[in-house]
Design an enzyme around this catalytic site. Structure first.
Site, PDB file in Angstrom:
ATOM      1  N   THR A  13       0.808  -1.221   0.000  1.00  0.00           N
ATOM      2  CA  THR A  13       0.000   0.000   0.000  1.00  0.00           C
ATOM      3  C   THR A  13       0.838   1.268   0.000  1.00  0.00           C
ATOM      4  O   THR A  13       0.475   2.256  -0.635  1.00  0.00           O
ATOM      5  CB  THR A  13      -0.916  -0.022   1.259  1.00  0.00           C
ATOM      6  N   THR A 165       3.943  -8.878  14.921  1.00  0.00           N
ATOM      7  CA  THR A 165       2.819  -9.538  14.296  1.00  0.00           C
ATOM      8  C   THR A 165       1.854  -8.454  13.822  1.00  0.00           C
ATOM      9  O   THR A 165       1.761  -7.404  14.466  1.00  0.00           O
ATOM     10  CB  THR A 165       2.193 -10.515  15.326  1.00  0.00           C
ATOM     11  N   THR A 275       2.148 -20.702  21.080  1.00  0.00           N
ATOM     12  CA  THR A 275       0.796 -20.509  21.587  1.00  0.00           C
ATOM     13  C   THR A 275      -0.080 -19.711  20.626  1.00  0.00           C
ATOM     14  O   THR A 275       0.404 -18.832  19.918  1.00  0.00           O
ATOM     15  CB  THR A 275       0.800 -19.824  22.976  1.00  0.00           C
TER      16      THR A 275
HETATM   17  N1  ASP Z   1      -2.243  -6.047   0.830  1.00  0.00           N
HETATM   18  C1  ASP Z   1      -1.232  -5.032   1.118  1.00  0.00           C
HETATM   19  C2  ASP Z   1       0.109  -5.743   1.173  1.00  0.00           C
HETATM   20  O1  ASP Z   1       0.421  -6.362   2.145  1.00  0.00           O
HETATM   21  C3  ASP Z   1      -1.547  -4.351   2.401  1.00  0.00           C
HETATM   22  C4  ASP Z   1      -0.572  -3.278   2.810  1.00  0.00           C
HETATM   23  O2  ASP Z   1       0.433  -3.000   2.232  1.00  0.00           O
HETATM   24  O3  ASP Z   1      -0.859  -2.650   3.849  1.00  0.00           O
HETATM   25  O4  ASP Z   1       0.839  -5.683   0.220  1.00  0.00           O
END
Ligand code: ASP
Length: 340
Positions: A13, A165, A275
């Site tokens: 993005t 994460t 976990t």
């Molecule tokens: N779907 C995108 C990606 O992981 C989401 C992002 O970049 O925030 O490439």
């Protein structure tokens, strides 16, 4: 002298802007980053851009990690730090993988991205990008890199990459490091948490390890999991299994469940227990349900994230064929991914 930073763009993005003709979000040409983003010229660092063919990070794979590791190695002596722009969806996997592949890292490799495209007015990408570059360029009073680790910067916090994460598909604070404190916190100034930052041993030489074994499976247990499904997953050819268990590392004690895992381990499959909880750790000494796993040779992944466990498994399986050696490596900290 100004620090120099290599900015590697892999997609996601952050690299999107609105196409003036169609009005749709499209990736922009990162070679033209200064036109898109003139404020970068004011940063106290020389930036060189290395754009890869942009991908949505859902398409990331070990090939991307190998390419990233090789590019960082090729350019290691020319730059003071590296920033990797990456989609958020699998950024934690890529940052974890790179942390195992880059040995004795003495320079920063900072992953970042954004939830809102950089070409959109309300973007979170601008701050993430600028601060990631600043961190990659920063040296301490002894002239050493401030954070010589594979890290992940997002929304005012710098984390150890292999502790992160993705926690939210909505909030701008998309990442968490639930079992390890931030390496730096950003407000009016950048505060580095020295005591949590890992440094390579003096004189240790930087090197890259690109061998990875991809025959790895993640098995998330749930009430109602059947013997035939479990056996099918264990018979899939996986040489390593990350078993996501309940709470402090607990799983059913039913004979078929333990028996299927025991047989896989006897065939030489490495099984590591992490976990399903988002924080806390596996301790297979507490409950009968954990002790049963320990007895058959399941390895405790303690406080590792699934992202770190999967990529560590790929790395470790490629290091040695010996199940004992594999177990030893999986249990110990290679680059701060487990324990304190
Ligand atoms: N779907 C995108 C990606 O992981 C989401 C992002 O970049 O925030 O490439």
């Amino acid at each position: 002298m100004k620090s120099s930073v290599l900015l590697i763009y892999t997609g996601g993005t952050i690299g999107m802007h609105t196409d003036p003709e169609s009005g749709a979000l499209v990736p922009f040409d990162f070679h033209a980053i200064y036109e898109e983003f003139p404020a970068l010229r004011r940063l106290g660092a020389n930036i060189e851009v290395l754009p890869f063919e942009p991908i949505d990070s859902s398409n990331a794979s070990s090939e991307l990690w190998v390419r990233l590791a090789e590019k960082i190695a090729e350019n290691y002596d020319r730059f003071d730090g590296f920033v990797v722009l990456h989609g958020t969806d699998t950024m934690s996997y890529s940052a974890s993988a790179l942390s195992f592949m880059l040995h004795n890292l003495a320079k920063p490799v900072v992953f970042t991205g954004s939830q809102i495209p950089i070409g959109v007015l309300r973007t979170d990408g601008r701050e993430n990008l600028i601060t990631a570059i600043e961190i990659a360029a920063t040296k301490d009073s002894k002239g050493r890199a401030a954070v010589p680790e594979v890290s992940l910067y997002f929304q005012n916090r710098l984390f150890r990459g292999n502790r992160t994460t993705k926690q939210s598909a909505e909030e701008l604070s998309a990442f968490a490091s639930n079992n390890y404190p931030p390496l730096a916190e950003v407000g009016v100034s950048i505060h580095y948490n020295e005591q949590f930052i890992h440094r390579p041993e003096k004189g240790a030489e930087f090197s890259v390890q690109t061998a990875l074994e991809r025959d790895v499976a993640v098995i998330k247990i749930f009430p109602g999991l059947t013997e035939s499904i479990l056996r099918a997953m264990l018979a899939s050819g996986a040489k390593g299994v990350v078993l996501e268990t309940y709470g402090a590392g607990n799983a059913p004690t039913k004979e078929w469940f333990i028996g299927a895992l025991r047989e896989a381990i006897e065939r030489g499959v490495s099984v590591v227990n992490v976990t399903q909880c988002s924080n806390g750790e596996v301790n297979m000494d507490i409950y009968e349900t954990g002790v049963a796993l320990q007895k058959i040779g399941v390895i405790s992944g303690r406080d590792m994230t699934t992202e770190a466990a999967v990529t560590k498994m790929m790395y470790v399986l490629a290091q040695t064929d010996s199940p004992e050696e594999r177990a030893k490596l999986l249990k110990e900290s290679i680059c701060g991914e487990i324990g304190r």
